[in-house]
Design a protein around this motif. Structure first.
Motif, mmCIF file in Angstrom:
data_model
loop_
_atom_site.group_PDB
_atom_site.id
_atom_site.type_symbol
_atom_site.label_atom_id
_atom_site.label_comp_id
_atom_site.label_asym_id
_atom_site.label_seq_id
_atom_site.Cartn_x
_atom_site.Cartn_y
_atom_site.Cartn_z
ATOM 1 N N ARG A 113 -2.309 -2.714 5.671
ATOM 2 C CA ARG A 113 -1.289 -1.706 5.381
ATOM 3 C C ARG A 113 0.037 -2.445 5.231
ATOM 4 O O ARG A 113 0.388 -3.266 6.083
ATOM 5 C CB ARG A 113 -1.180 -0.670 6.501
ATOM 6 C CG ARG A 113 -2.410 0.193 6.694
ATOM 7 C CD ARG A 113 -2.138 1.365 7.627
ATOM 8 N NE ARG A 113 -1.647 0.918 8.921
ATOM 9 C CZ ARG A 113 -2.419 0.562 9.944
ATOM 10 N NH1 ARG A 113 -3.735 0.561 9.798
ATOM 11 N NH2 ARG A 113 -1.894 0.180 11.088
ATOM 12 N N HIS A 118 4.259 -4.894 7.529
ATOM 13 C CA HIS A 118 2.799 -4.873 7.372
ATOM 14 C C HIS A 118 2.122 -4.845 8.744
ATOM 15 O O HIS A 118 2.784 -4.725 9.782
ATOM 16 C CB HIS A 118 2.337 -6.060 6.519
ATOM 17 C CG HIS A 118 2.641 -7.398 7.113
ATOM 18 N ND1 HIS A 118 1.820 -8.014 8.030
ATOM 19 C CD2 HIS A 118 3.683 -8.262 6.911
ATOM 20 C CE1 HIS A 118 2.325 -9.184 8.368
ATOM 21 N NE2 HIS A 118 3.458 -9.355 7.710
ATOM 22 N N THR A 156 0.810 -1.211 0.000
ATOM 23 C CA THR A 156 0.000 0.000 0.000
ATOM 24 C C THR A 156 0.845 1.263 0.000
ATOM 25 O O THR A 156 0.331 2.358 -0.245
ATOM 26 C CB THR A 156 -0.934 0.028 1.228
ATOM 27 O OG1 THR A 156 -0.147 -0.056 2.424
ATOM 28 C CG2 THR A 156 -1.912 -1.135 1.186
ATOM 29 N N GLU A 157 2.149 1.132 0.304
ATOM 30 C CA GLU A 157 3.031 2.305 0.332
ATOM 31 C C GLU A 157 4.438 1.857 -0.034
ATOM 32 O O GLU A 157 4.890 0.782 0.383
ATOM 33 C CB GLU A 157 3.025 2.948 1.717
ATOM 34 C CG GLU A 157 3.830 4.232 1.811
ATOM 35 C CD GLU A 157 3.759 4.867 3.194
ATOM 36 O OE1 GLU A 157 4.437 5.896 3.400
ATOM 37 O OE2 GLU A 157 3.040 4.327 4.061
#
Length: 453
Positions: free
Chosen positions: A239, A294, A163-164
């Motif tokens: 995440r 994560h 996600t990033e």
């Protein structure tokens, strides 16, 4: 088919955890099409081992799931063959470093690394006996979802699964070497009772693992970060961050490592020392290898035997030994940080030689700081009174021996790093059918090939 190793080392009863980790293994087979070697390394008492065996046997049959349940006798037989095949000198000493007669968090994971090499696995995924999975929308939250989506891939290719992305673009061609998260629940180190009884003493006890010469501000920051994991917020959505791994928020109950890391450098085989299995966190981070951090955190809890009687004494000794180990590990960590990218060769593989050299140099560190640590720990525990004061009485006559053992531990680590390449190569040439019998719909594993270590 890609082979991976999902391992559960244990020295206590955890049949429910065997069942839960078995479910994660089956999920990995179905979700990613891999063959999972579920490896239970069992050092528990006979009655607990029998319950573990029953739990492993009761796992639903899944084509591609191979279950290995090895007691210490089976582990020892495997290690003897590997050490003999390696041709290394001092085979009995090496066997003792790999399978000591007391608790070693590093050694049990090192055994998983060698067994994974024998099984042709490309990664090791570790869970612990005193942990459970979170649940979300009626399903367990399995960390292996992020681990298998990214581990071993070139970072540029793994970026689509997170996600990033905070990775330095210059490192985009390097492989993802580590994927992990932390825990929610109790502190990872069983010091919560001290925090409840006397926060000031808790600060002083935890600050003892700071590097020599750390400022008061640095100690406060260390204490605030230490042993808290992912906090208390439950999982609600994924995440995952690709970058240098956030090693403060990745725990050994919730980690996966690529074989290109653990087949080149082992973990310190220190005995009776909590935290001795976190060395590769630092190595991956400081060498500039990509990692994925994560939020599929494990639920952590502490088993009751750590808080009373002999279990309390044993655990507090392991904490004291952890503090003493820092005298030797902090200089090695500093060397890793200073070396940075030079720890890698042109293929992005870790070079073990400078790490072994650093460990050998560290063994000569003056012990004055460790004398101070023991004196301060004695003061703190006597201030707490009760069982802590009794532990201080227990610790006092053992100080000299603990100081010696902390030094010999770092010397043993250097020796094992030197021996590790031959041990891994010998493990790779140990036929899979020479391992103890496994239960599987398809027992014979395909052999992974690759560059020799």
């Amino acid at each position: 088919m890609r082979d991976i190793c999902l391992t559960l080392p244990t020295n206590r009863e955890c049949a429910d955890t065997v069942t839960a980790v078995g479910a994660e293994a089956a999920h990995a087979v179905r979700r990613f099409g891999v063959r999972v070697h579920l490896l239970v390394l069992d050092s528990a008492d006979p009655a607990s081992r029998a319950r573990h065996a029953a739990a492993a046997a009761a796992l639903p049959a899944v084509d591609g799931l191979v279950v290995h349940h090895l007691d210490e006798s089976a582990q020892r037989a495997f290690l003897r063959e590997v050490i003999d095949r390696s041709g290394l000198p001092g085979p009995e000493r090496l066997l003792d470093l790999m399978l000591p007669d007391t608790v070693s968090y590093g050694a049990c994971t090192n055994r998983a690394f060698l067994l994974a090499a024998a099984l042709g696995c490309t990664s090791v995924h570790r869970r612990d006996s005193d942990s459970r999975y979170q649940w979300h929308q009626g399903a367990p939250v399995f960390p292996i979802e992020h681990e298998l989506a990214t581990l071993g891939l070139k970072a540029a290719d793994a970026a689509a699964a997170v996600t990033e992305n905070t990775l330095d673009p210059a490192h985009a061609d390097r492989p993802v070497a580590l994927a992990g998260a932390s825990f929610v629940g109790e502190l990872s180190v069983d010091l919560g009772e001290i925090l409840e009884r006397d926060p000031e003493v808790y600060h002083d006890v935890v600050a003892l693992w700071a590097p020599t010469g750390a400022s008061e501000q640095e100690k406060r920051e260390l204490v605030a970060e230490s042993f808290t994991g992912g906090g208390t917020e439950p999982f609600t959505a994924d995440r995952a961050v690709l970058g240098r791994p956030d090693i403060w928020h990745i725990d050994m109950c919730n980690i996966a490592l690529d074989h290109e890391v653990y087949e080149r450098v082992p973990l310190p085989p220190a005995t009776d020392t909590i935290g001795s299995d976190y060395f590769l966190h630092h190595l991956v981070h400081d060498a500039g290898l990509p990692g994925v951090t994560h939020n599929r955190h494990i639920v952590n809890y502490h088993t009751p035997e750590r808080r009373t009687g002999p279990g309390f004494t044993a655990y507090q000794l392991r904490y004291a030994k952890f503090l003493l180990s820092m005298l030797y590990l902090h200089p090695v960590y500093a060397d890793l940080e200073a070396a940075g990218d030079s720890l890698l060769d042109e293929h992005h593989h870790v070079r073990p030689e400078p790490i072994a050299d650093s460990a050998r140099r560290s063994a000569a560190t003056d012990r004055a700081e460790n004398h101070r640590r023991l004196a301060e720990l004695d003061r703190c525990y006597r201030r707490l009174g009760g069982k802590y004061a009794e532990f201080a009485d227990h610790l006092a006559p053992r100080r000299a021996r603990l100081l010696d053992r902390a030094q010999s531990d770092i010397e043993d680590f250097a020796l094992l790093i030197d021996a590790w390449g031959p041990l891994v190569r010998a493990s790779r040439t140990t036929p899979a059918d020479r391992l103890p019998p496994a239960r599987s719909a398809s027992i014979r594993a395909s052999r992974r090939t690759g560059n020799p270590t």
